[in-house]
Write a protein that holds these residues in place. Structure first.
Motif, mmCIF file in Angstrom:
data_model
loop_
_atom_site.group_PDB
_atom_site.id
_atom_site.type_symbol
_atom_site.label_atom_id
_atom_site.label_comp_id
_atom_site.label_asym_id
_atom_site.label_seq_id
_atom_site.Cartn_x
_atom_site.Cartn_y
_atom_site.Cartn_z
ATOM 1 N N GLU A 84 0.817 -1.213 0.000
ATOM 2 C CA GLU A 84 0.000 0.000 0.000
ATOM 3 C C GLU A 84 0.850 1.262 0.000
ATOM 4 N N ARG A 85 1.865 1.308 0.843
ATOM 5 C CA ARG A 85 2.740 2.488 0.884
ATOM 6 C C ARG A 85 3.584 2.588 -0.386
ATOM 7 N N ALA A 86 3.913 1.456 -0.955
ATOM 8 C CA ALA A 86 4.697 1.455 -2.195
ATOM 9 C C ALA A 86 3.921 2.126 -3.322
ATOM 10 N N LYS A 87 2.604 1.980 -3.343
ATOM 11 C CA LYS A 87 1.790 2.657 -4.357
ATOM 12 C C LYS A 87 1.967 4.167 -4.262
ATOM 13 N N THR A 88 2.015 4.679 -3.046
ATOM 14 C CA THR A 88 2.237 6.111 -2.837
ATOM 15 C C THR A 88 3.635 6.508 -3.298
ATOM 16 N N VAL A 89 4.625 5.673 -2.971
ATOM 17 C CA VAL A 89 6.003 5.945 -3.396
ATOM 18 C C VAL A 89 6.082 5.973 -4.917
ATOM 19 N N PHE A 90 5.439 5.029 -5.593
ATOM 20 C CA PHE A 90 5.448 4.996 -7.049
ATOM 21 C C PHE A 90 4.712 6.202 -7.637
ATOM 22 N N LEU A 91 3.635 6.634 -6.996
ATOM 23 C CA LEU A 91 2.911 7.819 -7.454
ATOM 24 C C LEU A 91 3.811 9.058 -7.365
ATOM 25 N N ILE A 92 4.489 9.207 -6.234
ATOM 26 C CA ILE A 92 5.422 10.328 -6.065
ATOM 27 C C ILE A 92 6.524 10.244 -7.118
ATOM 28 N N TYR A 153 -3.567 7.454 -15.552
ATOM 29 C CA TYR A 153 -4.995 7.688 -15.734
ATOM 30 C C TYR A 153 -5.727 6.369 -15.968
ATOM 31 N N ARG A 154 -5.181 5.543 -16.850
ATOM 32 C CA ARG A 154 -5.818 4.253 -17.135
ATOM 33 C C ARG A 154 -5.844 3.361 -15.895
ATOM 34 N N THR A 155 -4.782 3.415 -15.098
ATOM 35 C CA THR A 155 -4.740 2.624 -13.861
ATOM 36 C C THR A 155 -5.812 3.100 -12.888
ATOM 37 N N ALA A 156 -5.978 4.419 -12.778
ATOM 38 C CA ALA A 156 -6.987 4.979 -11.873
ATOM 39 C C ALA A 156 -8.396 4.619 -12.336
ATOM 40 N N VAL A 157 -8.650 4.706 -13.637
ATOM 41 C CA VAL A 157 -9.967 4.349 -14.171
ATOM 42 C C VAL A 157 -10.248 2.870 -13.949
ATOM 43 N N ALA A 158 -9.255 2.030 -14.177
ATOM 44 C CA ALA A 158 -9.441 0.584 -13.973
ATOM 45 C C ALA A 158 -9.705 0.279 -12.508
ATOM 46 N N ALA A 159 -9.052 1.000 -11.602
ATOM 47 C CA ALA A 159 -9.268 0.781 -10.170
ATOM 48 C C ALA A 159 -10.682 1.194 -9.774
#
Length: 164
Positions: A84-92, A153-159
């Motif tokens: 979960e925290r890694a997702k934030t790290v990857f977003l940053i 964007y595509r990842t966010a829409v798929a989520a």
């Protein structure tokens, strides 16, 4: 899989460019090697053309890397921070990459405009303006930046679709 048959045409641009450029590059280099060793002749433009095509192919690959998330990233973040925290790290990381891509696009564009104003051409290919080499950098880095945004964007829409 890099080539999805259902993908829109603009998702296939980089792969098509890489295939075409690599094919032309291979033919030029093969013919150059054959003529050098069999006929003791080398076309003056062939090495410069090969370098030119290699740069274009590389920047097409840079743009493709942004789309496929194959660009440099620290995948150890999953182990260190948890998923979960890694997702934030990857977003940053992707935000930093987008900002850096914008900066590089701007800087390469500035160099391209300076070269364009001088009217330089390649010594062995006098019909080809030198600024076209820098155009590959502008398009490659702009493509990379847009592809990272597109992937996010595509990842966010798929989520969101998955949640619903």
């Amino acid at each position: 899989m890099l080539i999805d048959k259902k993908a829109p045409w603009y998702d296939k641009i980089e792969i098509a460019m890489i295939i075409v450029i690599f094919s032309i590059l291979t033919v030029i280099l093969f013919v150059n090697v054959v003529t050098r060793f069999c006929f003791h002749y080398t076309a003056t433009w062939s090495e410069q053309a090969a370098r030119y095509l290699f740069v274009w192919m590389t920047f097409a690959g840079v743009s493709l890397a942004g789309k496929t998330s194959s660009h440099l990233q620290v995948t150890v973040a999953n182990m260190v921070f948890g998923e979960e925290r890694a997702k934030t790290v990857f977003l940053i990381g992707d935000v930093i990459v987008v900002l850096f891509g914008c900066l590089l696009t701007y800087k390469i564009f500035g160099v391209m405009m300076r070269v364009m104003s001088t009217g330089q051409v390649f010594p062995a290919m006098t019909w080809l303006p030198s600024w076209t080499l820098y155009l590959s950098g502008v398009l490659g880095m702009a493509g990379f930046t847009l592809r990272v945004i597109q992937r996010r964007y595509r990842t966010a829409v798929a989520a969101k679709c998955k949640e619903a």
